[in-house]
Motif scaffolding. Sequence first.
Motif, PDB file in Angstrom:
ATOM      1  N   PRO A   1      17.470 -23.791  10.068  1.00 47.38           N
ATOM      2  CA  PRO A   1      16.711 -23.868   8.791  1.00 47.38           C
ATOM      3  C   PRO A   1      17.877 -24.853   7.742  1.00 47.38           C
ATOM      4  CG  PRO A   1      18.133 -21.979   9.085  1.00 47.38           C
ATOM      5  CD  PRO A   1      17.929 -22.478  10.424  1.00 47.38           C
ATOM      6  N   PRO A   2      16.992 -25.615   6.967  1.00 45.14           N
ATOM      7  CA  PRO A   2      17.771 -26.612   6.440  1.00 45.14           C
ATOM      8  C   PRO A   2      18.367 -26.070   5.237  1.00 45.14           C
ATOM      9  CG  PRO A   2      15.511 -26.804   6.035  1.00 45.14           C
ATOM     10  CD  PRO A   2      15.675 -25.937   7.163  1.00 45.14           C
ATOM     11  N   LYS A   3      19.367 -26.877   4.705  1.00 44.94           N
ATOM     12  CA  LYS A   3      20.025 -26.378   3.329  1.00 44.94           C
ATOM     13  C   LYS A   3      18.956 -26.200   2.305  1.00 44.94           C
ATOM     14  CE  LYS A   3      24.659 -27.636   4.433  1.00 44.94           C
ATOM     15  NZ  LYS A   3      25.236 -26.441   4.542  1.00 44.94           N
ATOM     16  N   VAL A   4      19.419 -24.921   1.391  1.00 48.78           N
ATOM     17  CA  VAL A   4      18.418 -24.946   0.429  1.00 48.78           C
ATOM     18  C   VAL A   4      19.049 -25.536  -1.002  1.00 48.78           C
ATOM     19  CG1 VAL A   4      17.637 -22.652   1.433  1.00 48.78           C
ATOM     20  CG2 VAL A   4      19.538 -22.442  -0.261  1.00 48.78           C
ATOM     21  N   SER A   5      18.303 -25.670  -1.942  1.00 45.29           N
ATOM     22  CA  SER A   5      18.654 -26.174  -3.201  1.00 45.29           C
ATOM     23  C   SER A   5      17.874 -25.524  -4.429  1.00 45.29           C
ATOM     24  CB  SER A   5      18.254 -27.718  -3.283  1.00 45.29           C
ATOM     25  OG  SER A   5      16.810 -27.883  -3.356  1.00 45.29           O
ATOM     26  N   SER A   6      18.385 -25.821  -5.456  1.00 48.62           N
ATOM     27  CA  SER A   6      17.517 -25.195  -6.833  1.00 48.62           C
ATOM     28  C   SER A   6      16.053 -25.543  -6.657  1.00 48.62           C
ATOM     29  CB  SER A   6      18.305 -25.766  -7.765  1.00 48.62           C
ATOM     30  OG  SER A   6      18.292 -26.986  -8.083  1.00 48.62           O
ATOM     31  N   HIS A   7      15.666 -26.490  -6.095  1.00 47.97           N
ATOM     32  CA  HIS A   7      14.346 -26.988  -5.964  1.00 47.97           C
ATOM     33  C   HIS A   7      13.543 -25.801  -5.332  1.00 47.97           C
ATOM     34  CE1 HIS A   7      10.894 -29.470  -4.493  1.00 47.97           C
ATOM     35  NE2 HIS A   7      10.748 -29.820  -5.580  1.00 47.97           N
ATOM     36  N   LEU A   8      13.923 -25.187  -4.272  1.00 47.91           N
ATOM     37  CA  LEU A   8      13.233 -24.036  -3.586  1.00 47.91           C
ATOM     38  C   LEU A   8      13.266 -23.033  -4.560  1.00 47.91           C
ATOM     39  CD1 LEU A   8      12.080 -22.939  -1.076  1.00 47.91           C
ATOM     40  CD2 LEU A   8      14.353 -22.287  -0.500  1.00 47.91           C
ATOM     41  N   PHE A   9      14.255 -22.747  -5.249  1.00 48.89           N
ATOM     42  CA  PHE A   9      13.943 -21.482  -6.155  1.00 48.89           C
ATOM     43  C   PHE A   9      13.020 -21.829  -7.153  1.00 48.89           C
ATOM     44  CE2 PHE A   9      15.065 -19.830 -10.192  1.00 48.89           C
ATOM     45  CZ  PHE A   9      15.274 -18.344 -10.283  1.00 48.89           C
ATOM     46  N   TYR A  10      12.897 -22.958  -8.069  1.00 44.18           N
ATOM     47  CA  TYR A  10      11.974 -23.420  -8.836  1.00 44.18           C
ATOM     48  C   TYR A  10      10.305 -23.146  -8.569  1.00 44.18           C
ATOM     49  CZ  TYR A  10      15.752 -23.886 -12.027  1.00 44.18           C
ATOM     50  OH  TYR A  10      17.074 -23.679 -12.803  1.00 44.18           O
ATOM     51  N   THR A  11      10.468 -23.774  -7.176  1.00 48.09           N
ATOM     52  CA  THR A  11       9.239 -23.924  -6.603  1.00 48.09           C
ATOM     53  C   THR A  11       8.673 -22.541  -6.295  1.00 48.09           C
ATOM     54  OG1 THR A  11       9.685 -25.983  -5.631  1.00 48.09           O
ATOM     55  CG2 THR A  11       7.824 -24.844  -4.407  1.00 48.09           C
ATOM     56  N   SER A  12       9.246 -21.655  -5.678  1.00 48.00           N
ATOM     57  CA  SER A  12       8.832 -20.144  -5.554  1.00 48.00           C
ATOM     58  C   SER A  12       8.425 -19.792  -6.717  1.00 48.00           C
ATOM     59  CB  SER A  12      10.217 -19.535  -4.815  1.00 48.00           C
ATOM     60  OG  SER A  12      11.118 -19.291  -5.739  1.00 48.00           O
ATOM     61  N   ILE A  13       9.067 -19.889  -8.135  1.00 42.22           N
ATOM     62  CA  ILE A  13       8.689 -19.291  -9.210  1.00 42.22           C
ATOM     63  C   ILE A  13       7.549 -19.925  -9.693  1.00 42.22           C
ATOM     64  CG2 ILE A  13       9.450 -18.964 -11.736  1.00 42.22           C
ATOM     65  CD1 ILE A  13      11.300 -17.358  -9.592  1.00 42.22           C
TER      66      ILE A  13
END
Length: 289
Positions: free
Chosen positions: A75-87
């Motif tokens: 799995p690649p490293k996560v970022s805040s972009h993933l969090f906001y995309t999920s919201i």
Amino acid sequence: MAELPIRSTLTHLRLPFSLLLLPVYLFALGEAPNPNTFHALVVFIVLHLFVYPASNGFNSFFDKDEGSIGFLKYPPKVSSHLFYTSIVLEWTAVLLSLLVSIEFAVCVIIYNSFSKAYSHPSVRIKKYPLLSFLIVFLFQGLFIYYSCYRALAPEDTPTTATVWIAGLVCSCLVGASYPLTQIYQYDEDARRGDRTLSMMLGIRGSFVFSGILFLLGSALLYYYWFSCQLPEYFSIYLICLTPAIVYFLYWFYTCTKNPAKASFGRATAMTLISGLFMLVYFSWLLLLH
């Protein structure tokens, strides 16, 4: 401006993994009387393109896995972009669900809330083995089946006992796969302080638990079709699931000889085989209806 990590985000949404939950939707669609075609399309889009990917992304953001997870060996490293995309995906799902009904929108909000509580560090249901299992068992099975059935059937359709039985079938089949998806992650889960159901049961216990739930789900499905006077539908189920049963028994046997066989690759194969043949069976049912 730095480029947003779009590829990493898309990877963590795990769209193919979400589609393995499609049989629950297909079962509800096939059993709902006179389903609304527009509602059927919206419900499919809401669940499989927004709700489930949002849940996957939110879970990945807070887990920050370094080892293999469902369908992702590295799995690649996560970022805040993933969090906001999920919201964004989560609340887009709520807005779209209003095209079906307020009841369906409320169901989506409830599912999203428990999904976030499963992973968020302030609650982290995931670290409690029995509670986390019950949440997955109820919400990915019975609750989703009920939500889909109510969204697809006409408003005046009564919720009979058969709806709950069908929902419990889905819960048992989803729950049967749950400990097997954790069976290779003991080190990763322990590093985060999580104690999963599979860790509590051990490798052998995970297989036994999975087998018992699968048998229970199959028994309920037999009763369901028998009560509908369609026992031949259960025969087709057994035929479709034979490859998954054979692989399960083979994998269980190899793990009793060598625990190292409880690996990411074999768990992924088990998930794919069972998921794809479930898709075949419930797609066949839908075509019949």
